[in-house]
Write a protein that holds these residues in place. Structure first.
Motif, PDB file in Angstrom:
ATOM      1  N   LYS A   1       0.976  -1.045  -0.077  1.00 12.59           N
ATOM      2  CA  LYS A   1       0.033  -0.020   0.146  1.00 12.59           C
ATOM      3  C   LYS A   1       0.911   1.064  -0.138  1.00 12.59           C
ATOM      4  O   LYS A   1       0.502   2.412  -0.817  1.00 12.59           O
ATOM      5  CB  LYS A   1      -0.855  -0.020   1.242  1.00 12.59           C
ATOM      6  N   ASP A   2       1.868   1.278   1.027  1.00 14.94           N
ATOM      7  CA  ASP A   2       2.835   2.301   0.920  1.00 14.94           C
ATOM      8  C   ASP A   2       3.684   2.577  -0.588  1.00 14.94           C
ATOM      9  O   ASP A   2       3.747   3.738  -0.845  1.00 14.94           O
ATOM     10  CB  ASP A   2       3.823   2.338   2.151  1.00 14.94           C
TER      11      ASP A   2
ATOM     12  N   CYS B   1       1.205   4.002  -2.872  1.00 16.50           N
ATOM     13  CA  CYS B   1       0.799   5.619  -2.380  1.00 16.50           C
ATOM     14  C   CYS B   1       2.049   6.364  -2.679  1.00 16.50           C
ATOM     15  O   CYS B   1       1.747   7.626  -2.955  1.00 16.50           O
ATOM     16  CB  CYS B   1       0.404   5.578  -0.796  1.00 16.50           C
ATOM     17  N   ASN B   2       3.132   6.000  -2.625  1.00 16.74           N
ATOM     18  CA  ASN B   2       4.245   6.837  -2.869  1.00 16.74           C
ATOM     19  C   ASN B   2       4.687   6.635  -4.306  1.00 16.74           C
ATOM     20  O   ASN B   2       5.425   7.624  -4.912  1.00 16.74           O
ATOM     21  CB  ASN B   2       5.274   6.507  -1.939  1.00 16.74           C
TER      22      ASN B   2
ATOM     23  N   ALA C   1      -6.517   4.083   0.667  1.00 14.85           N
ATOM     24  CA  ALA C   1      -5.453   4.441   0.946  1.00 14.85           C
ATOM     25  C   ALA C   1      -4.552   5.498   0.274  1.00 14.85           C
ATOM     26  O   ALA C   1      -3.833   6.226   0.654  1.00 14.85           O
ATOM     27  CB  ALA C   1      -4.345   3.185   1.306  1.00 14.85           C
ATOM     28  N   ASN C   2      -4.723   5.156  -0.912  1.00 15.09           N
ATOM     29  CA  ASN C   2      -4.288   6.228  -1.950  1.00 15.09           C
ATOM     30  C   ASN C   2      -4.857   7.499  -1.785  1.00 15.09           C
ATOM     31  O   ASN C   2      -3.979   8.659  -1.908  1.00 15.09           O
ATOM     32  CB  ASN C   2      -4.355   5.471  -3.495  1.00 15.09           C
TER      33      ASN C   2
ATOM     34  N   SER D   1      -3.478   9.338   1.157  1.00 15.44           N
ATOM     35  CA  SER D   1      -2.146   9.801   0.881  1.00 15.44           C
ATOM     36  C   SER D   1      -2.053  10.963   0.253  1.00 15.44           C
ATOM     37  O   SER D   1      -1.233  12.020   0.104  1.00 15.44           O
ATOM     38  CB  SER D   1      -1.219   8.571   0.192  1.00 15.44           C
ATOM     39  N   GLN D   2      -3.077  11.014  -1.096  1.00 16.52           N
ATOM     40  CA  GLN D   2      -2.853  12.201  -1.898  1.00 16.52           C
ATOM     41  C   GLN D   2      -3.585  13.328  -1.250  1.00 16.52           C
ATOM     42  O   GLN D   2      -2.849  14.534  -1.348  1.00 16.52           O
ATOM     43  CB  GLN D   2      -3.796  11.920  -3.039  1.00 16.52           C
TER      44      GLN D   2
END
Length: 124
Positions: free
Chosen positions: A75-76, A79-80, A111-112, A115-116
């Motif tokens: 997930k990280d 997202c990154n 999660a995305n 994060s955004q």
């Protein structure tokens, strides 16, 4: 798989082979091979294989120790590293994930988005 069964080694892996081996290792409950494949895939993560690893890893989660940690890593990574989530959503792997594991797809999408949002707040 047979090479691993006889030698205990996973040499000459490629991401597509490791993904296939992970699926087979899960099917035949070869936990050590599944863990080795996940470890290889995490070291060689890319936008091309991250969704497939999520899907296969979620199926294998009962047999692979600490998959929750690995899922967080994936997930990280998304997202990154994913700068164009709309392009990712059009891939066959994402469509497969969405159709076969909608809760997981929603978890990744959420999660995305979070994060955004955080990235936007930091810019303001």
């Amino acid at each position: 798989m047979l090479k691993y069964a006889y030698t205990g080694k996973t040499e000459d892996l490629a991401p597509s082979l490791a993904s296939d081996l992970l699926f087979v290792a899960n099917k035949y409950q070869i936990g050590c091979l599944a863990a080795a494949c996940i470890k290889y895939l995490m070291r060689n993560m890319s936008m091309k294989n991250v969704t497939n690893v999520l899907l296969i890893g979620d199926f294998a989660s009962a047999d692979v120790k600490n998959f929750a940690e690995k899922k967080d890593f994936l997930k990280d990574f998304l997202c990154n590293k994913c700068t164009d989530f709309s392009a990712l959503e059009k891939t066959k792997d994402w469509i497969s994930l969405k159709n076969n594991k909608p809760a997981l797809a929603l978890e990744i999408f959420s999660a995305n988005v979070k994060s955004q949002e955080q990235k936007l707040k930091m810019r303001i």
